[in-house]
Design a protein around this motif. Structure first.
Motif, PDB file in Angstrom:
ATOM      1  N   THR A  17      11.923 -10.846 -18.628  1.00 40.54           N
ATOM      2  CA  THR A  17      10.559 -11.314 -18.363  1.00 40.54           C
ATOM      3  C   THR A  17       9.712 -11.205 -19.625  1.00 40.54           C
ATOM      4  O   THR A  17      10.068 -10.499 -20.565  1.00 40.54           O
ATOM      5  CB  THR A  17       9.901 -10.479 -17.226  1.00 40.54           C
ATOM      6  N   LYS A  18       8.619 -11.933 -19.651  1.00 41.82           N
ATOM      7  CA  LYS A  18       7.683 -11.875 -20.768  1.00 41.82           C
ATOM      8  C   LYS A  18       6.940 -10.534 -20.719  1.00 41.82           C
ATOM      9  O   LYS A  18       6.536 -10.070 -19.652  1.00 41.82           O
ATOM     10  CB  LYS A  18       6.673 -13.024 -20.698  1.00 41.82           C
ATOM     11  N   LEU A  19       6.723  -9.930 -21.865  1.00 36.84           N
ATOM     12  CA  LEU A  19       6.041  -8.636 -21.930  1.00 36.84           C
ATOM     13  C   LEU A  19       4.617  -8.730 -21.407  1.00 36.84           C
ATOM     14  O   LEU A  19       4.158  -7.840 -20.684  1.00 36.84           O
ATOM     15  CB  LEU A  19       6.036  -8.122 -23.378  1.00 36.84           C
ATOM     16  N   ASP A  20       3.892  -9.825 -21.745  1.00 35.20           N
ATOM     17  CA  ASP A  20       2.509  -9.932 -21.272  1.00 35.20           C
ATOM     18  C   ASP A  20       2.448 -10.056 -19.755  1.00 35.20           C
ATOM     19  O   ASP A  20       1.514  -9.575 -19.115  1.00 35.20           O
ATOM     20  CB  ASP A  20       1.779 -11.094 -21.949  1.00 35.20           C
ATOM     21  N   ARG A  21       3.470 -10.677 -19.140  1.00 31.67           N
ATOM     22  CA  ARG A  21       3.516 -10.765 -17.677  1.00 31.67           C
ATOM     23  C   ARG A  21       3.804  -9.405 -17.067  1.00 31.67           C
ATOM     24  O   ARG A  21       3.262  -9.041 -16.029  1.00 31.67           O
ATOM     25  CB  ARG A  21       4.569 -11.767 -17.229  1.00 31.67           C
ATOM     26  N   ALA A  22       4.719  -8.652 -17.702  1.00 31.50           N
ATOM     27  CA  ALA A  22       5.065  -7.325 -17.197  1.00 31.50           C
ATOM     28  C   ALA A  22       3.863  -6.391 -17.212  1.00 31.50           C
ATOM     29  O   ALA A  22       3.746  -5.485 -16.388  1.00 31.50           O
ATOM     30  CB  ALA A  22       6.196  -6.737 -18.038  1.00 31.50           C
ATOM     31  N   LEU A  23       2.966  -6.628 -18.166  1.00 32.38           N
ATOM     32  CA  LEU A  23       1.781  -5.776 -18.302  1.00 32.38           C
ATOM     33  C   LEU A  23       0.552  -6.367 -17.622  1.00 32.38           C
ATOM     34  O   LEU A  23      -0.550  -5.832 -17.763  1.00 32.38           O
ATOM     35  CB  LEU A  23       1.468  -5.553 -19.786  1.00 32.38           C
ATOM     36  N   ALA A  24       0.717  -7.470 -16.891  1.00 29.09           N
ATOM     37  CA  ALA A  24      -0.441  -8.171 -16.310  1.00 29.09           C
ATOM     38  C   ALA A  24      -1.258  -7.272 -15.382  1.00 29.09           C
ATOM     39  O   ALA A  24      -2.485  -7.230 -15.445  1.00 29.09           O
ATOM     40  CB  ALA A  24       0.032  -9.419 -15.560  1.00 29.09           C
ATOM     41  N   GLU A  25      -0.552  -6.545 -14.518  1.00 26.78           N
ATOM     42  CA  GLU A  25      -1.262  -5.718 -13.529  1.00 26.78           C
ATOM     43  C   GLU A  25      -2.026  -4.583 -14.205  1.00 26.78           C
ATOM     44  O   GLU A  25      -3.197  -4.332 -13.898  1.00 26.78           O
ATOM     45  CB  GLU A  25      -0.273  -5.141 -12.520  1.00 26.78           C
ATOM     46  N   VAL A  26      -1.358  -3.889 -15.155  1.00 28.53           N
ATOM     47  CA  VAL A  26      -2.022  -2.771 -15.825  1.00 28.53           C
ATOM     48  C   VAL A  26      -3.170  -3.272 -16.708  1.00 28.53           C
ATOM     49  O   VAL A  26      -4.208  -2.608 -16.855  1.00 28.53           O
ATOM     50  CB  VAL A  26      -1.000  -1.949 -16.639  1.00 28.53           C
ATOM     51  N   SER A  27      -3.040  -4.479 -17.253  1.00 25.05           N
ATOM     52  CA  SER A  27      -4.109  -5.056 -18.060  1.00 25.05           C
ATOM     53  C   SER A  27      -5.314  -5.429 -17.209  1.00 25.05           C
ATOM     54  O   SER A  27      -6.466  -5.200 -17.596  1.00 25.05           O
ATOM     55  CB  SER A  27      -3.606  -6.292 -18.801  1.00 25.05           C
ATOM     56  N   LYS A  28      -5.046  -6.001 -16.017  1.00 19.11           N
ATOM     57  CA  LYS A  28      -6.139  -6.352 -15.104  1.00 19.11           C
ATOM     58  C   LYS A  28      -6.898  -5.105 -14.668  1.00 19.11           C
ATOM     59  O   LYS A  28      -8.129  -5.083 -14.624  1.00 19.11           O
ATOM     60  CB  LYS A  28      -5.592  -7.079 -13.876  1.00 19.11           C
ATOM     61  N   LYS A  29      -6.146  -4.043 -14.344  1.00 22.18           N
ATOM     62  CA  LYS A  29      -6.792  -2.799 -13.933  1.00 22.18           C
ATOM     63  C   LYS A  29      -7.651  -2.250 -15.065  1.00 22.18           C
ATOM     64  O   LYS A  29      -8.751  -1.737 -14.846  1.00 22.18           O
ATOM     65  CB  LYS A  29      -5.736  -1.773 -13.521  1.00 22.18           C
ATOM     66  N   GLY A  30      -7.151  -2.377 -16.296  1.00 21.41           N
ATOM     67  CA  GLY A  30      -7.922  -1.906 -17.452  1.00 21.41           C
ATOM     68  C   GLY A  30      -9.230  -2.662 -17.608  1.00 21.41           C
ATOM     69  O   GLY A  30     -10.274  -2.068 -17.896  1.00 21.41           O
ATOM     70  N   ARG A  31      -9.198  -3.986 -17.395  1.00 15.44           N
ATOM     71  CA  ARG A  31     -10.425  -4.781 -17.489  1.00 15.44           C
ATOM     72  C   ARG A  31     -11.414  -4.386 -16.396  1.00 15.44           C
ATOM     73  O   ARG A  31     -12.622  -4.284 -16.642  1.00 15.44           O
ATOM     74  CB  ARG A  31     -10.083  -6.276 -17.389  1.00 15.44           C
ATOM     75  N   ASP A  32     -10.886  -4.156 -15.186  1.00 10.43           N
ATOM     76  CA  ASP A  32     -11.763  -3.744 -14.074  1.00 10.43           C
ATOM     77  C   ASP A  32     -12.424  -2.397 -14.370  1.00 10.43           C
ATOM     78  O   ASP A  32     -13.624  -2.209 -14.118  1.00 10.43           O
ATOM     79  CB  ASP A  32     -10.954  -3.649 -12.773  1.00 10.43           C
ATOM     80  N   LEU A  33     -11.649  -1.465 -14.892  1.00  7.09           N
ATOM     81  CA  LEU A  33     -12.185  -0.135 -15.212  1.00  7.09           C
ATOM     82  C   LEU A  33     -13.228  -0.222 -16.323  1.00  7.09           C
ATOM     83  O   LEU A  33     -14.263   0.455 -16.276  1.00  7.09           O
ATOM     84  CB  LEU A  33     -11.048   0.807 -15.617  1.00  7.09           C
ATOM     85  N   ASN A  34     -12.967  -1.059 -17.324  1.00 12.21           N
ATOM     86  CA  ASN A  34     -13.942  -1.235 -18.412  1.00 12.21           C
ATOM     87  C   ASN A  34     -15.245  -1.826 -17.899  1.00 12.21           C
ATOM     88  O   ASN A  34     -16.333  -1.456 -18.350  1.00 12.21           O
ATOM     89  CB  ASN A  34     -13.353  -2.139 -19.504  1.00 12.21           C
ATOM     90  N   SER A  35     -15.133  -2.755 -16.933  1.00 14.30           N
ATOM     91  CA  SER A  35     -16.334  -3.353 -16.333  1.00 14.30           C
ATOM     92  C   SER A  35     -17.146  -2.294 -15.590  1.00 14.30           C
ATOM     93  O   SER A  35     -18.375  -2.233 -15.713  1.00 14.30           O
ATOM     94  CB  SER A  35     -15.919  -4.480 -15.383  1.00 14.30           C
ATOM     95  N   GLN A  36     -16.441  -1.434 -14.817  1.00 17.04           N
ATOM     96  CA  GLN A  36     -17.129  -0.359 -14.107  1.00 17.04           C
ATOM     97  C   GLN A  36     -17.804   0.596 -15.080  1.00 17.04           C
ATOM     98  O   GLN A  36     -18.938   1.032 -14.863  1.00 17.04           O
ATOM     99  CB  GLN A  36     -16.134   0.420 -13.241  1.00 17.04           C
TER     100      GLN A  36
END
Length: 484
Positions: A17-36
């Motif tokens: 699999t693509k590395l950016d896809r494998a990290l998609a969920e953890v990256s999304k969570k990081g963006r949500d946490l940064n927004s909070q």
């Protein structure tokens, strides 16, 4: 997601699999946490000593540390595979170097989160411990002074908390309010409305925030909430729920803010004439409003339909479901009801509604068409819910429906009339107590800057004490004990 790791492929559990896809969920969570975190830091600027915000910041930072650690672990695992691919010539030097830069950047982020978490934990601990020590000293001042101090402390603490909560609500409101409307003006209007209605200023500020979020203009928001608040009191409902149903109606029907009183009066009339409450309507009516509007059914007819269905034993929630199904079938091209209406009149249901026909008059046309075909009105619909709604609306014929519709069209002033009946001694006492609370909020707001300075001073004092050697700390504690 950083562009540094695009194009890198890794193997996980035997699958490529693509590395950016494998990290998609953890990256999304990081963006949500940064927004909070950005939102919390923005509010902390207005109130840096707020214990609740500091606790939230600790939680978000702790989650950010954990999430970033997971990301870093995944990147380092990918680095091993990437190194092997690079050495075999299967991965370009640019991609491999990009991955290493991403790891360095992630390590930097992790260090930053850990440092900020330590500072936040330290500040929260210092403020808590300092206030605890200060309270202990006050408590030990003597029996008679203890009683007075305790009473003053409770009153003062409540006053400061009310002021702090209100300031937080106003700060939150300022993030979405139109800058052309001074926030001080909004604040003053909210307090005036609170004094007028007897509802907490903080609750009204939250409702104004909800109204603006739902599309109301900032300049109209307080007046909109005034009507929403009146509806909530007259209908024994929650202000947030009434704000929601009113904004849904205005937005769906494209009505201006000055029409909110008309919608409010219809909801009260529906409560008066039907077997329902404004609270129940506020929770369920929003589901059918967009469908009814799409079918050309105006708010007065929709309210009349709710009166008739609930009066005949159908719950408010079921009425929403039944009416939504009926209006959908009446207006949906190709449905059995639509084909029959067009066969009778050569026009669609929305077109007939636009011409001035009432729902009952169209249903009567369908009923006569069904009789001629050896069927019933219920047979004209594909679902039991839609057919049940139609039969219930036609229980007393067109005349019964139109009579109820006439009463709905005469609902002007229903909200004000309902409120007049609620002006009991208990209601007047509640308003008086609420005005007192608002006065305390005003005093508390003036005290907040001094409280913040005191908290900072105590925090610095605690920090200096913690930096002393254990021996010096023990000596100071011993002298303090002797002095006490």
């Amino acid at each position: 997601m950083s562009g540094r790791i695009k194009g890198i492929t890794i193997e996980i559990n035997g699958e490529t699999t693509k590395l950016d896809r494998a990290l998609a969920e953890v990256s999304k969570k990081g963006r949500d946490l940064n927004s909070q975190l950005r939102d919390i830091n923005k509010l902390l600027k207005f109130n840096p000593g707020n214990a609740e915000l500091l606790a939230q910041k600790q939680r978000v930072l702790a989650d950010s540390v954990k999430n970033t650690e997971e990301r870093l672990k995944a990147l380092k695992n990918a680095q091993e595979q990437a190194r092997a691919a690079f050495e075999k010539g299967e991965l370009s030097a640019d991609a491999y170097e990009g991955l290493k830069r991403e790891i360095i950047d992630t390590e930097k982020q992790l260090k930053s989160f850990r440092t900020e978490l330590e500072k936040t934990e330290s500040k929260a601990h210092q403020i808590g411990e300092s206030l605890k020590k200060t309270g202990g000293k006050i408590e030990s001042a003597g029996k008679s002074r203890k009683k007075v101090s305790a009473a003053a402390g409770v009153a003062g603490g409540a006053m400061v908390k009310m002021a702090s909560d209100f300031d937080n609500a106003i700060a939150k409101l300022s993030t979405i309010a139109d800058a052309s409307v001074p926030i001080g003006q909004l604040k003053s209007e909210i307090v005036d409305l609170s004094n007028e209605t007897g509802i907490a200023a903080t609750d009204i500020a939250e409702s104004v925030y909800g109204a603006i979020s739902a599309g109301q203009e900032t300049g109209d928001a307080v007046n909109f909430v005034r009507q929403s608040t009146m509806l909530a009191k007259a209908g024994f409902a929650d202000t947030a729920a009434t704000t929601d149903v009113l904004t849904t109606a205005l937005n769906a029907y494209g009505l201006e803010a000055d029409k909110v009183s008309e919608v409010s009066d219809m909801l009260i009339q529906t409560q008066n004439r039907g077997k329902t409450t404004v609270d129940e309507l506020a929770q369920t009516m929003g589901r059918v409003i967009p469908v009814a509007n799409g079918a050309g059914v105006q708010m007065n007819e929709l309210s009349t339909a709710f009166v008739l269905l609930t009066k005949n034993g159908i719950s408010t929630a079921q009425s929403s479901t039944y009416l939504k199904s009926m209006f959908n079938e009446l207006s949906k091209t190709g449905s059995k009801a639509d084909e029959a209406i067009k066969a009778i009149s050569g026009k669609s249901f929305p077109e007939l509604m636009k011409e001035g026909k009432t729902t009952a008059e169209v249903l009567e046309m369908l009923s006569e068409y069904a009789d001629q075909s050896g069927m019933t009105l219920k047979d004209m619909f594909g679902s039991v819910e839609a057919g049940t709604a139609a039969l219930t609306l036609m229980k007393d014929g067109v005349s019964g429906y139109n009579e109820e519709l006439t009463l709905m069209n005469q609902s002007s002033g229903a909200t004000s009339e309902a409120l007049e009946k609620l002006q009991t001694p208990a209601e007047r006492m509640q308003k008086a107590m609420n005005r007192l609370k608002n006065a305390l909020i005003e005093i508390g707001e003036k005290a907040l800057p001094f409280i913040e300075k005191l908290a900072d001073w105590i925090g610095k004092l605690a920090e200096r004490f913690s930096n002393l050697s254990p021996g010096m700390q023990s000596f100071i504690m011993a002298i303090t004990a002797i002095t006490a």
